[in-house]
Design a protein around this motif. Structure first.
Motif, PDB file in Angstrom:
ATOM      1  N   SER A   1       0.853  -0.660   0.219  1.00 53.91           N
ATOM      2  CA  SER A   1       0.685   0.040  -0.217  1.00 53.91           C
ATOM      3  C   SER A   1       0.534   1.212  -0.491  1.00 53.91           C
ATOM      4  CB  SER A   1      -0.813  -0.599   1.538  1.00 53.91           C
ATOM      5  OG  SER A   1      -1.949  -1.329   1.425  1.00 53.91           O
ATOM      6  N   GLY A   2       2.384   1.565   1.032  1.00 53.37           N
ATOM      7  CA  GLY A   2       2.246   3.110   0.748  1.00 53.37           C
ATOM      8  C   GLY A   2       3.405   2.635  -0.462  1.00 53.37           C
ATOM      9  N   LEU A   3       4.249   1.384  -1.185  1.00 51.26           N
ATOM     10  CA  LEU A   3       4.491   2.076  -2.455  1.00 51.26           C
ATOM     11  C   LEU A   3       4.029   2.248  -3.227  1.00 51.26           C
ATOM     12  CD1 LEU A   3       7.318  -1.489  -1.843  1.00 51.26           C
ATOM     13  CD2 LEU A   3       7.218   0.803  -1.752  1.00 51.26           C
ATOM     14  N   VAL A   4       2.219   1.355  -3.583  1.00 50.79           N
ATOM     15  CA  VAL A   4       1.995   2.022  -4.783  1.00 50.79           C
ATOM     16  C   VAL A   4       1.056   3.634  -4.927  1.00 50.79           C
ATOM     17  CG1 VAL A   4      -0.703   1.316  -5.225  1.00 50.79           C
ATOM     18  CG2 VAL A   4       0.808  -0.461  -4.993  1.00 50.79           C
ATOM     19  N   LEU A   5       0.582   4.098  -2.887  1.00 53.50           N
ATOM     20  CA  LEU A   5       0.295   5.284  -2.518  1.00 53.50           C
ATOM     21  C   LEU A   5       1.324   6.302  -3.063  1.00 53.50           C
ATOM     22  CD1 LEU A   5      -1.022   7.011  -1.796  1.00 53.50           C
ATOM     23  CD2 LEU A   5      -0.451   6.642   0.983  1.00 53.50           C
ATOM     24  N   THR A   6       2.756   6.130  -3.230  1.00 55.31           N
ATOM     25  CA  THR A   6       4.074   6.573  -3.503  1.00 55.31           C
ATOM     26  C   THR A   6       3.543   6.991  -4.548  1.00 55.31           C
ATOM     27  OG1 THR A   6       6.207   5.474  -3.241  1.00 55.31           O
ATOM     28  CG2 THR A   6       5.593   6.651  -0.870  1.00 55.31           C
ATOM     29  N   ALA A   7       4.211   5.964  -5.562  1.00 53.25           N
ATOM     30  CA  ALA A   7       4.628   5.922  -7.513  1.00 53.25           C
ATOM     31  C   ALA A   7       3.879   6.164  -8.202  1.00 53.25           C
ATOM     32  CB  ALA A   7       5.216   4.040  -7.529  1.00 53.25           C
ATOM     33  N   TRP A   8       2.578   6.165  -7.609  1.00 52.07           N
ATOM     34  CA  TRP A   8       1.406   6.528  -8.942  1.00 52.07           C
ATOM     35  C   TRP A   8       1.239   7.736  -9.413  1.00 52.07           C
ATOM     36  CZ3 TRP A   8      -3.151   9.899  -8.905  1.00 52.07           C
ATOM     37  CH2 TRP A   8      -3.035  10.591  -7.988  1.00 52.07           C
ATOM     38  N   VAL A   9       1.558   8.330  -8.434  1.00 51.04           N
ATOM     39  CA  VAL A   9       1.985  10.092  -8.857  1.00 51.04           C
ATOM     40  C   VAL A   9       2.801  10.462 -10.400  1.00 51.04           C
ATOM     41  CG1 VAL A   9       2.244  12.520  -8.366  1.00 51.04           C
ATOM     42  CG2 VAL A   9       1.938  10.654  -6.796  1.00 51.04           C
ATOM     43  N   GLU A  10       3.597   9.178 -10.355  1.00 45.23           N
ATOM     44  CA  GLU A  10       4.728   9.895 -11.539  1.00 45.23           C
ATOM     45  C   GLU A  10       3.997   9.097 -13.194  1.00 45.23           C
ATOM     46  OE1 GLU A  10       7.104  11.568 -12.029  1.00 45.23           O
ATOM     47  OE2 GLU A  10       7.073  12.150  -9.848  1.00 45.23           O
ATOM     48  N   PHE A  11       3.103   8.372 -12.670  1.00 47.49           N
ATOM     49  CA  PHE A  11       3.227   7.594 -14.131  1.00 47.49           C
ATOM     50  C   PHE A  11       1.245   8.348 -14.185  1.00 47.49           C
ATOM     51  CE2 PHE A  11       4.329   3.692 -11.835  1.00 47.49           C
ATOM     52  CZ  PHE A  11       5.516   3.562 -13.049  1.00 47.49           C
ATOM     53  N   PHE A  12       0.708   9.011 -13.438  1.00 45.41           N
ATOM     54  CA  PHE A  12      -0.589   9.624 -13.516  1.00 45.41           C
ATOM     55  C   PHE A  12      -0.321  10.854 -14.615  1.00 45.41           C
ATOM     56  CE2 PHE A  12      -2.607  13.760 -12.144  1.00 45.41           C
ATOM     57  CZ  PHE A  12      -3.460  13.192 -12.279  1.00 45.41           C
ATOM     58  N   ARG A  13       0.704  11.801 -14.201  1.00 46.67           N
ATOM     59  CA  ARG A  13       1.604  12.856 -14.579  1.00 46.67           C
ATOM     60  C   ARG A  13       1.679  12.824 -16.176  1.00 46.67           C
ATOM     61  NH1 ARG A  13       4.613  16.227  -9.513  1.00 46.67           N
ATOM     62  NH2 ARG A  13       3.054  17.102  -8.278  1.00 46.67           N
ATOM     63  N   LEU A  14       2.831  11.234 -16.515  1.00 47.72           N
ATOM     64  CA  LEU A  14       3.098  11.553 -17.410  1.00 47.72           C
ATOM     65  C   LEU A  14       1.392  10.695 -18.740  1.00 47.72           C
ATOM     66  CD1 LEU A  14       5.318  10.678 -19.875  1.00 47.72           C
ATOM     67  CD2 LEU A  14       4.990   7.729 -18.591  1.00 47.72           C
ATOM     68  N   VAL A  15       0.946   9.828 -18.234  1.00 38.93           N
ATOM     69  CA  VAL A  15      -0.471   8.907 -18.668  1.00 38.93           C
ATOM     70  C   VAL A  15      -0.507  10.640 -19.221  1.00 38.93           C
ATOM     71  CG1 VAL A  15      -2.063   8.026 -18.888  1.00 38.93           C
ATOM     72  CG2 VAL A  15       0.406   7.199 -18.058  1.00 38.93           C
ATOM     73  N   ARG A  16      -1.446  11.802 -18.391  1.00 33.71           N
ATOM     74  CA  ARG A  16      -2.443  12.973 -18.631  1.00 33.71           C
ATOM     75  C   ARG A  16      -1.484  13.980 -19.334  1.00 33.71           C
ATOM     76  NH1 ARG A  16      -1.929  18.024 -16.593  1.00 33.71           N
ATOM     77  NH2 ARG A  16      -4.029  19.065 -16.685  1.00 33.71           N
ATOM     78  N   SER A  17      -0.451  14.057 -19.036  1.00 32.29           N
ATOM     79  CA  SER A  17       0.504  14.967 -20.148  1.00 32.29           C
ATOM     80  C   SER A  17       0.165  14.899 -21.536  1.00 32.29           C
ATOM     81  CB  SER A  17       1.664  15.738 -19.626  1.00 32.29           C
ATOM     82  OG  SER A  17       2.134  16.471 -19.864  1.00 32.29           O
ATOM     83  N   ARG A  18       0.669  13.417 -21.607  1.00 27.29           N
ATOM     84  CA  ARG A  18       1.020  12.778 -23.485  1.00 27.29           C
ATOM     85  C   ARG A  18      -0.614  12.670 -23.673  1.00 27.29           C
ATOM     86  NH1 ARG A  18       6.327  10.418 -24.438  1.00 27.29           N
ATOM     87  NH2 ARG A  18       4.903   9.868 -26.424  1.00 27.29           N
ATOM     88  N   ALA A  19      -1.605  12.118 -22.272  1.00 24.17           N
ATOM     89  CA  ALA A  19      -2.491  11.534 -23.462  1.00 24.17           C
ATOM     90  C   ALA A  19      -3.173  13.401 -24.141  1.00 24.17           C
ATOM     91  CB  ALA A  19      -3.485  11.078 -22.933  1.00 24.17           C
ATOM     92  N   SER A  20      -3.333  14.115 -23.004  1.00 22.82           N
ATOM     93  CA  SER A  20      -3.955  15.301 -22.980  1.00 22.82           C
ATOM     94  C   SER A  20      -3.469  16.306 -24.085  1.00 22.82           C
ATOM     95  CB  SER A  20      -3.822  16.655 -22.164  1.00 22.82           C
ATOM     96  OG  SER A  20      -4.318  16.164 -21.139  1.00 22.82           O
ATOM     97  N   LEU A  21      -2.072  15.565 -25.020  1.00 20.34           N
ATOM     98  CA  LEU A  21      -1.829  16.832 -26.444  1.00 20.34           C
ATOM     99  C   LEU A  21      -2.145  15.985 -27.591  1.00 20.34           C
ATOM    100  CD1 LEU A  21       1.875  17.485 -25.435  1.00 20.34           C
ATOM    101  CD2 LEU A  21       0.106  18.675 -25.315  1.00 20.34           C
ATOM    102  N   THR A  22      -2.385  14.255 -26.944  1.00 23.10           N
ATOM    103  CA  THR A  22      -2.228  13.263 -28.281  1.00 23.10           C
ATOM    104  C   THR A  22      -4.715  13.267 -28.622  1.00 23.10           C
ATOM    105  OG1 THR A  22      -0.710  11.377 -27.627  1.00 23.10           O
ATOM    106  CG2 THR A  22      -2.919  10.919 -28.979  1.00 23.10           C
ATOM    107  N   LEU A  23      -5.182  13.427 -27.469  1.00 24.05           N
ATOM    108  CA  LEU A  23      -6.444  13.340 -27.089  1.00 24.05           C
ATOM    109  C   LEU A  23      -6.468  15.079 -28.334  1.00 24.05           C
ATOM    110  CD1 LEU A  23      -7.828  12.724 -23.911  1.00 24.05           C
ATOM    111  CD2 LEU A  23      -7.743  11.280 -26.342  1.00 24.05           C
ATOM    112  N   ALA A  24      -5.756  16.311 -28.164  1.00 29.27           N
ATOM    113  CA  ALA A  24      -5.842  17.654 -28.980  1.00 29.27           C
ATOM    114  C   ALA A  24      -5.288  17.279 -30.130  1.00 29.27           C
ATOM    115  CB  ALA A  24      -5.619  18.391 -27.909  1.00 29.27           C
ATOM    116  N   GLY A  25      -5.004  16.163 -30.811  1.00 30.40           N
ATOM    117  CA  GLY A  25      -4.549  16.465 -31.657  1.00 30.40           C
ATOM    118  C   GLY A  25      -5.410  16.417 -32.888  1.00 30.40           C
ATOM    119  N   ASP A  26      -4.649  16.427 -33.822  1.00 33.29           N
ATOM    120  CA  ASP A  26      -5.523  16.057 -35.301  1.00 33.29           C
ATOM    121  C   ASP A  26      -6.209  14.385 -35.703  1.00 33.29           C
ATOM    122  OD1 ASP A  26      -5.736  18.810 -35.853  1.00 33.29           O
ATOM    123  OD2 ASP A  26      -4.155  18.159 -37.303  1.00 33.29           O
TER     124      ASP A  26
END
Length: 275
Positions: free
Chosen positions: A146-171
């Motif tokens: 639980s402790g390891l997951v609680l600290t590690a998910w943030v980096e994956f969330f930020r990466l996926v959100r940033s890259r996916a937002s750019l892709t979803l806004a693409g042509d």
């Protein structure tokens, strides 16, 4: 008279060498963990007549203060540390990726709330989060997970959100929506493929951080408890005997350094697009 051209400079492929070295070390460490379970001695068997024995034919890496075979203990420590690290990193990448995709797709209040939650978790050092959660149930693996997951998910969330937002806004995605393609199709063919390489690389770093965190918790006495063999716990037990039996402390320390270095070298660095 022909023009003189400077000699071409050839880049030495150092990154593939590091990747091959990292993969080779990881394979060797995994073979140590699996081989000691099938062919080695039981790490729980004590022999008080052979405490702190030097490396020999009977005990290749010597014995500890309870007469346990150090090689067998290291093998069990590898299995325990890797299962904890791999499991927590997989849960973290799944949780962070799902939340990141949801935030990028929904936007609005869902995006703002998830970003606020991620910023709040990231404001506190990761090891402190793991320490706080693990202290609720010392010695239990679910608390470490639980402790390891609680600290590690943030980096994956930020990466996926940033890259996916750019892709979803693409042509390409906008054209797919106009053609009537649904969310599963767009995510499968447009959003996820560019993310896979970066997710794998970030996942390897998360595994390395988890191995370090588990060892640190065991070293301070909040992680797993005896008789379970764990790298940090083995270091703590070996400290009082470092003068009399230095190999007892050198084994888990060198193994931890090799594992972390190999994990960080195995996936390599992002490849730059040619100019």
């Amino acid at each position: 008279m022909s023009a003189m051209h400077p000699p071409a400079i050839v880049d030495v492929p150092s990154r593939p060498v590091l990747q091959h070295w990292g993969l080779g070390v990881l394979v060797a460490v995994l073979l140590l963990g699996l081989g000691s379970a099938w062919l080695g001695q039981d790490p729980a068997i004590q022999n008080l007549d052979q405490t702190l024995s030097a490396p020999s034919g009977a005990h290749w890496l010597g014995t500890d203060h309870l007469g346990r075979d150090l090689l067998a203990c290291l093998g069990e420590a590898v299995r325990v540390s890797f299962w904890l690290a791999l499991g927590s990193a997989l849960l973290a990448v799944a949780l962070g990726s799902l939340l990141g995709l949801w935030a990028a797709w929904q936007r609005g209040w869902a995006d703002r709330m998830l970003r606020l939650w991620a910023d709040g978790v990231a404001a506190i050092p990761g090891l402190l989060w793991v320490l706080l959660v693990a202290a609720l149930a010392p010695g239990h693996k679910w608390a470490l997970y639980s402790g390891l997951v609680l600290t590690a998910w943030v980096e994956f969330f930020r990466l996926v959100r940033s890259r996916a937002s750019l892709t979803l806004a693409g042509d390409a995605v906008q054209a797919g929506r106009l053609l009537g393609f649904g969310a599963p199709y767009l995510l499968r063919w447009y959003v996820l493929p560019p993310l896979l390489a970066d997710l794998l690389r970030l996942w390897s770093y998360a595994v390395a951080n988890a191995v370090l965190a588990v060892a640190a918790l065991g070293f301070v006495g909040v992680g797993l408890r005896p008789p379970t063999a764990e790298l940090g716990l083995m270091m703590t037990e070996a400290l009082p005997y470092y003068d009399e039996a230095p190999w007892l402390l050198a084994g888990p320390v060198l193994l931890l350094v090799l594992v972390v270095a190999a994990l960080q070298s195995a996936t390599g660095a992002p490849q730059k697009d040619p100019a």
